[in-house]
Design a protein around this motif. Structure first.
Motif, PDB file in Angstrom:
ATOM      1  N   GLU A 118     -21.839 -37.601  41.171  1.00 57.43           N
ATOM      2  CA  GLU A 118     -21.034 -36.809  42.396  1.00 57.43           C
ATOM      3  C   GLU A 118     -19.613 -37.559  42.726  1.00 57.43           C
ATOM      4  OE1 GLU A 118     -23.355 -35.738  45.903  1.00 57.43           O
ATOM      5  OE2 GLU A 118     -25.014 -35.196  44.384  1.00 57.43           O
ATOM      6  N   GLN A 119     -19.845 -38.733  42.607  1.00 61.93           N
ATOM      7  CA  GLN A 119     -18.435 -39.372  43.061  1.00 61.93           C
ATOM      8  C   GLN A 119     -17.487 -39.459  41.986  1.00 61.93           C
ATOM      9  OE1 GLN A 119     -18.753 -43.772  42.600  1.00 61.93           O
ATOM     10  NE2 GLN A 119     -16.965 -43.894  44.329  1.00 61.93           N
ATOM     11  N   ARG A 120     -17.800 -39.166  40.565  1.00 63.41           N
ATOM     12  CA  ARG A 120     -16.973 -39.063  39.572  1.00 63.41           C
ATOM     13  C   ARG A 120     -16.325 -37.446  39.682  1.00 63.41           C
ATOM     14  NH1 ARG A 120     -20.335 -42.305  36.802  1.00 63.41           N
ATOM     15  NH2 ARG A 120     -21.741 -40.788  35.777  1.00 63.41           N
ATOM     16  N   GLU A 121     -17.173 -36.554  40.108  1.00 60.73           N
ATOM     17  CA  GLU A 121     -16.790 -35.240  40.221  1.00 60.73           C
ATOM     18  C   GLU A 121     -15.817 -35.030  41.059  1.00 60.73           C
ATOM     19  OE1 GLU A 121     -20.477 -32.906  40.527  1.00 60.73           O
ATOM     20  OE2 GLU A 121     -20.706 -33.275  38.459  1.00 60.73           O
ATOM     21  N   LEU A 122     -16.156 -35.681  42.507  1.00 62.51           N
ATOM     22  CA  LEU A 122     -15.459 -35.702  43.959  1.00 62.51           C
ATOM     23  C   LEU A 122     -13.894 -36.346  43.436  1.00 62.51           C
ATOM     24  CD1 LEU A 122     -15.067 -35.169  46.719  1.00 62.51           C
ATOM     25  CD2 LEU A 122     -15.815 -37.638  47.202  1.00 62.51           C
ATOM     26  N   MET A 123     -13.952 -37.400  42.807  1.00 65.52           N
ATOM     27  CA  MET A 123     -12.665 -37.855  42.222  1.00 65.52           C
ATOM     28  C   MET A 123     -11.727 -37.062  41.388  1.00 65.52           C
ATOM     29  SD  MET A 123     -13.719 -42.006  41.741  1.00 65.52           S
ATOM     30  CE  MET A 123     -12.334 -42.729  41.624  1.00 65.52           C
ATOM     31  N   GLU A 124     -12.684 -36.288  40.669  1.00 62.40           N
ATOM     32  CA  GLU A 124     -11.849 -35.580  39.668  1.00 62.40           C
ATOM     33  C   GLU A 124     -11.168 -34.323  40.331  1.00 62.40           C
ATOM     34  OE1 GLU A 124     -10.109 -33.693  36.400  1.00 62.40           O
ATOM     35  OE2 GLU A 124     -10.872 -35.639  36.541  1.00 62.40           O
ATOM     36  N   PHE A 125     -12.087 -33.859  41.473  1.00 60.81           N
ATOM     37  CA  PHE A 125     -11.644 -32.652  42.203  1.00 60.81           C
ATOM     38  C   PHE A 125     -10.612 -33.090  43.119  1.00 60.81           C
ATOM     39  CE2 PHE A 125     -11.999 -30.664  46.638  1.00 60.81           C
ATOM     40  CZ  PHE A 125     -11.603 -29.520  46.058  1.00 60.81           C
ATOM     41  N   GLN A 126     -10.578 -34.201  43.715  1.00 65.95           N
ATOM     42  CA  GLN A 126      -9.280 -34.656  44.578  1.00 65.95           C
ATOM     43  C   GLN A 126      -8.177 -34.965  43.851  1.00 65.95           C
ATOM     44  OE1 GLN A 126     -11.136 -38.319  46.189  1.00 65.95           O
ATOM     45  NE2 GLN A 126     -11.875 -37.427  48.066  1.00 65.95           N
ATOM     46  N   ARG A 127      -8.411 -35.545  42.339  1.00 65.83           N
ATOM     47  CA  ARG A 127      -7.161 -35.587  41.498  1.00 65.83           C
ATOM     48  C   ARG A 127      -6.549 -33.999  41.223  1.00 65.83           C
ATOM     49  NH1 ARG A 127      -5.567 -34.816  36.624  1.00 65.83           N
ATOM     50  NH2 ARG A 127      -7.648 -34.028  35.985  1.00 65.83           N
ATOM     51  N   LEU A 128      -7.424 -33.268  41.061  1.00 67.78           N
ATOM     52  CA  LEU A 128      -7.048 -31.760  40.707  1.00 67.78           C
ATOM     53  C   LEU A 128      -6.311 -31.288  42.002  1.00 67.78           C
ATOM     54  CD1 LEU A 128      -9.864 -30.748  38.472  1.00 67.78           C
ATOM     55  CD2 LEU A 128      -7.528 -31.318  37.390  1.00 67.78           C
ATOM     56  N   GLU A 129      -6.917 -31.206  43.323  1.00 69.60           N
ATOM     57  CA  GLU A 129      -6.470 -30.781  44.342  1.00 69.60           C
ATOM     58  C   GLU A 129      -4.972 -31.581  44.711  1.00 69.60           C
ATOM     59  OE1 GLU A 129      -6.364 -28.457  47.814  1.00 69.60           O
ATOM     60  OE2 GLU A 129      -7.714 -28.440  45.955  1.00 69.60           O
ATOM     61  N   ARG A 130      -4.955 -32.531  44.623  1.00 65.15           N
ATOM     62  CA  ARG A 130      -3.590 -33.275  44.678  1.00 65.15           C
ATOM     63  C   ARG A 130      -2.574 -32.472  43.482  1.00 65.15           C
ATOM     64  NH1 ARG A 130      -6.554 -38.116  45.045  1.00 65.15           N
ATOM     65  NH2 ARG A 130      -6.079 -38.807  43.076  1.00 65.15           N
ATOM     66  N   GLU A 131      -2.829 -32.418  42.446  1.00 68.09           N
ATOM     67  CA  GLU A 131      -2.180 -31.929  41.389  1.00 68.09           C
ATOM     68  C   GLU A 131      -1.723 -30.378  41.937  1.00 68.09           C
ATOM     69  OE1 GLU A 131      -2.330 -30.606  36.736  1.00 68.09           O
ATOM     70  OE2 GLU A 131      -3.177 -32.638  37.575  1.00 68.09           O
TER      71      GLU A 131
END
Length: 147
Positions: free
Chosen positions: A98-111
């Motif tokens: 879940e942490q990996r998914e959250l980090m990926e989501f946050q990266r995509l959200e920033r992008e």
């Protein structure tokens, strides 16, 4: 002192004797009338039980049984603990995913926000350029009309 083929301290010998009913405070050991005859007439199994009781072997067996019971309880608790550990490790694995998914989501959200900002900025500049162009044309029209 030697007890059951192992070295023992004086205190251990005294504790063993006290557990069988022989104490330092009572130096007289009186055998009740008829007990000798009863001992002589006992069957082998009962005589063995009496010898075990007098020698402390029955106390040892009782303590051994109690220790085995405690050991079994500890094994049960350990098994439950191992099951809890497995459950916790599984949960940790799920949380790490879940942490990996959250980090990926946050990266995509920033992008996404960055791209959205870029598009908004580009649209604003385009609109501003058009406004400036219209303003320039309006002034040019006023200059021509005023001439």
């Amino acid at each position: 002192y030697m007890l059951d083929g192992r070295h023992s301290t004086k205190d251990e010998v005294f504790r063993l004797l006290e557990s069988c009913g022989f104490t330092k405070s009572n130096p007289y050991y009186i055998v009740q009338q008829g007990k000798i005859a009863e001992l002589a007439l006992m069957n082998d199994v009962r005589r063995l039980e009496l010898i075990k009781e007098v020698s402390g072997a029955s106390v040892y067996e009782d303590r051994k049984a109690e220790s085995l019971k405690i050991l079994e309880e500890v094994r049960g608790r350990r098994q439950r603990t191992d099951e809890v550990i497995v459950t916790i490790r599984q949960r940790i694995g799920a949380l790490e995913e879940e942490q990996r998914e959250l980090m990926e989501f946050q990266r995509l959200e920033r992008e996404r926000r960055s791209m959205e900002y870029e598009l908004t900025d580009r649209d604003w500049r385009t609109a501003q350029d058009r406004i400036d162009g219209f303003e320039h044309e309006r002034r040019a029209v006023f200059v021509r009309l005023g001439d």
